[in-house]
Design a protein around this motif. Structure first.
Motif, PDB file in Angstrom:
ATOM      1  N   ARG A   1      70.920  13.663  65.459  1.00 40.53           N
ATOM      2  CA  ARG A   1      69.957  13.891  66.541  1.00 40.53           C
ATOM      3  C   ARG A   1      68.829  12.873  66.468  1.00 40.53           C
ATOM      4  O   ARG A   1      68.406  12.320  67.481  1.00 40.53           O
ATOM      5  CB  ARG A   1      69.391  15.307  66.435  1.00 40.53           C
ATOM      6  N   ARG A   2      68.360  12.622  65.268  1.00 38.96           N
ATOM      7  CA  ARG A   2      67.261  11.664  65.088  1.00 38.96           C
ATOM      8  C   ARG A   2      67.639  10.282  65.622  1.00 38.96           C
ATOM      9  O   ARG A   2      66.866   9.650  66.342  1.00 38.96           O
ATOM     10  CB  ARG A   2      66.919  11.577  63.600  1.00 38.96           C
ATOM     11  N   TYR A   3      68.848   9.822  65.307  1.00 38.77           N
ATOM     12  CA  TYR A   3      69.249   8.487  65.740  1.00 38.77           C
ATOM     13  C   TYR A   3      69.600   8.427  67.225  1.00 38.77           C
ATOM     14  O   TYR A   3      69.388   7.399  67.869  1.00 38.77           O
ATOM     15  CB  TYR A   3      70.358   7.933  64.849  1.00 38.77           C
ATOM     16  N   PHE A   4      70.107   9.527  67.782  1.00 42.88           N
ATOM     17  CA  PHE A   4      70.306   9.547  69.237  1.00 42.88           C
ATOM     18  C   PHE A   4      68.946   9.480  69.945  1.00 42.88           C
ATOM     19  O   PHE A   4      68.793   8.811  70.963  1.00 42.88           O
ATOM     20  CB  PHE A   4      71.068  10.789  69.690  1.00 42.88           C
ATOM     21  N   GLN A   5      67.951  10.179  69.399  1.00 43.17           N
ATOM     22  CA  GLN A   5      66.613  10.141  70.001  1.00 43.17           C
ATOM     23  C   GLN A   5      66.025   8.736  69.914  1.00 43.17           C
ATOM     24  O   GLN A   5      65.381   8.272  70.863  1.00 43.17           O
ATOM     25  CB  GLN A   5      65.698  11.172  69.336  1.00 43.17           C
ATOM     26  N   ILE A   6      66.234   8.064  68.819  1.00 40.90           N
ATOM     27  CA  ILE A   6      65.780   6.679  68.694  1.00 40.90           C
ATOM     28  C   ILE A   6      66.484   5.806  69.730  1.00 40.90           C
ATOM     29  O   ILE A   6      65.859   4.967  70.379  1.00 40.90           O
ATOM     30  CB  ILE A   6      66.013   6.152  67.264  1.00 40.90           C
TER      31      ILE A   6
ATOM     32  N   LEU B   1      74.828   4.587  64.399  1.00 38.00           N
ATOM     33  CA  LEU B   1      74.489   5.377  63.234  1.00 38.00           C
ATOM     34  C   LEU B   1      74.628   6.866  63.505  1.00 38.00           C
ATOM     35  O   LEU B   1      75.085   7.609  62.631  1.00 38.00           O
ATOM     36  CB  LEU B   1      73.061   5.066  62.777  1.00 38.00           C
ATOM     37  N   ALA B   2      74.219   7.296  64.678  1.00 37.65           N
ATOM     38  CA  ALA B   2      74.264   8.718  64.996  1.00 37.65           C
ATOM     39  C   ALA B   2      75.685   9.265  64.905  1.00 37.65           C
ATOM     40  O   ALA B   2      75.907  10.345  64.347  1.00 37.65           O
ATOM     41  CB  ALA B   2      73.686   8.971  66.390  1.00 37.65           C
ATOM     42  N   LEU B   3      76.642   8.536  65.416  1.00 33.64           N
ATOM     43  CA  LEU B   3      78.033   8.995  65.367  1.00 33.64           C
ATOM     44  C   LEU B   3      78.536   9.078  63.929  1.00 33.64           C
ATOM     45  O   LEU B   3      79.300  10.000  63.589  1.00 33.64           O
ATOM     46  CB  LEU B   3      78.925   8.084  66.202  1.00 33.64           C
ATOM     47  N   ASN B   4      78.097   8.160  63.084  1.00 39.48           N
ATOM     48  CA  ASN B   4      78.478   8.228  61.677  1.00 39.48           C
ATOM     49  C   ASN B   4      77.892   9.464  61.006  1.00 39.48           C
ATOM     50  O   ASN B   4      78.554  10.110  60.191  1.00 39.48           O
ATOM     51  CB  ASN B   4      78.050   6.965  60.926  1.00 39.48           C
ATOM     52  N   PHE B   5      76.666   9.815  61.348  1.00 42.96           N
ATOM     53  CA  PHE B   5      76.071  11.012  60.776  1.00 42.96           C
ATOM     54  C   PHE B   5      76.796  12.271  61.250  1.00 42.96           C
ATOM     55  O   PHE B   5      76.924  13.234  60.484  1.00 42.96           O
ATOM     56  CB  PHE B   5      74.573  11.088  61.070  1.00 42.96           C
ATOM     57  N   ILE B   6      77.288  12.265  62.479  1.00 42.72           N
ATOM     58  CA  ILE B   6      78.083  13.405  62.941  1.00 42.72           C
ATOM     59  C   ILE B   6      79.331  13.529  62.080  1.00 42.72           C
ATOM     60  O   ILE B   6      79.696  14.622  61.638  1.00 42.72           O
ATOM     61  CB  ILE B   6      78.444  13.262  64.434  1.00 42.72           C
ATOM     62  N   ARG B   7      80.005  12.418  61.850  1.00 45.19           N
ATOM     63  CA  ARG B   7      81.211  12.432  61.014  1.00 45.19           C
ATOM     64  C   ARG B   7      80.923  12.931  59.604  1.00 45.19           C
ATOM     65  O   ARG B   7      81.771  13.567  58.975  1.00 45.19           O
ATOM     66  CB  ARG B   7      81.836  11.039  60.963  1.00 45.19           C
ATOM     67  N   LEU B   8      79.722  12.645  59.116  1.00 42.35           N
ATOM     68  CA  LEU B   8      79.331  13.093  57.780  1.00 42.35           C
ATOM     69  C   LEU B   8      78.829  14.536  57.773  1.00 42.35           C
ATOM     70  O   LEU B   8      78.565  15.096  56.714  1.00 42.35           O
ATOM     71  CB  LEU B   8      78.243  12.175  57.217  1.00 42.35           C
ATOM     72  N   GLY B   9      78.677  15.111  58.962  1.00 45.02           N
ATOM     73  CA  GLY B   9      78.209  16.488  59.071  1.00 45.02           C
ATOM     74  C   GLY B   9      76.699  16.642  59.035  1.00 45.02           C
ATOM     75  O   GLY B   9      76.191  17.751  58.898  1.00 45.02           O
ATOM     76  N   ASP B  10      75.978  15.559  59.175  1.00 47.96           N
ATOM     77  CA  ASP B  10      74.513  15.602  59.151  1.00 47.96           C
ATOM     78  C   ASP B  10      73.991  15.543  60.587  1.00 47.96           C
ATOM     79  O   ASP B  10      73.633  14.488  61.112  1.00 47.96           O
ATOM     80  CB  ASP B  10      73.969  14.441  58.314  1.00 47.96           C
ATOM     81  N   ARG B  11      73.954  16.700  61.214  1.00 46.98           N
ATOM     82  CA  ARG B  11      73.578  16.785  62.621  1.00 46.98           C
ATOM     83  C   ARG B  11      72.098  16.457  62.851  1.00 46.98           C
ATOM     84  O   ARG B  11      71.730  15.927  63.884  1.00 46.98           O
ATOM     85  CB  ARG B  11      73.941  18.160  63.159  1.00 46.98           C
ATOM     86  N   LEU B  12      71.263  16.780  61.878  1.00 49.24           N
ATOM     87  CA  LEU B  12      69.837  16.494  62.007  1.00 49.24           C
ATOM     88  C   LEU B  12      69.599  14.987  62.104  1.00 49.24           C
ATOM     89  O   LEU B  12      68.868  14.514  62.981  1.00 49.24           O
ATOM     90  CB  LEU B  12      69.066  17.081  60.822  1.00 49.24           C
ATOM     91  N   GLN B  13      70.234  14.222  61.221  1.00 48.32           N
ATOM     92  CA  GLN B  13      70.090  12.768  61.280  1.00 48.32           C
ATOM     93  C   GLN B  13      70.748  12.208  62.544  1.00 48.32           C
ATOM     94  O   GLN B  13      70.243  11.240  63.128  1.00 48.32           O
ATOM     95  CB  GLN B  13      70.691  12.113  60.031  1.00 48.32           C
TER      96      GLN B  13
END
Length: 74
Positions: free
Chosen positions: A15-20, A1-13
């Motif tokens: 980071r959240r999923y990498f932390q999870i 999920l974290a990599l998908n959020f990077i692709r979408l430009g949502d760095r906050l999310q």
């Protein structure tokens, strides 16, 4: 999920999923290194270094963490 959020430009999310991922897998050097990379790209070298070093403690041969750690000095 974290990599998908990077692709979408949502760095906050991202980071959240990498932390999870790190919480669920405390040996997950890739997630740690990716967290560090996000912090490095945002200009926070202290947090970036923390995560790169943490990744290397659990996986001393993890190349991406070494590469990113070298970028801190540039």
């Amino acid at each position: 999920l974290a990599l998908n959020f990077i692709r979408l430009g949502d760095r906050l999310q991202a980071r959240r999923y990498f932390q999870i991922a790190v919480q669920l897998g405390p040996e997950n050097a890739e997630a740690m290194s990716n967290l560090g990379r996000l912090w490095l790209e945002e200009g926070n070298k202290d947090l970036a270094g923390f995560w790169f070093e943490k990744a290397l403690k659990v996986a001393p041969g993890f190349g991406p963490a070494w590469e990113n750690l070298k970028r801190l000095d540039q």
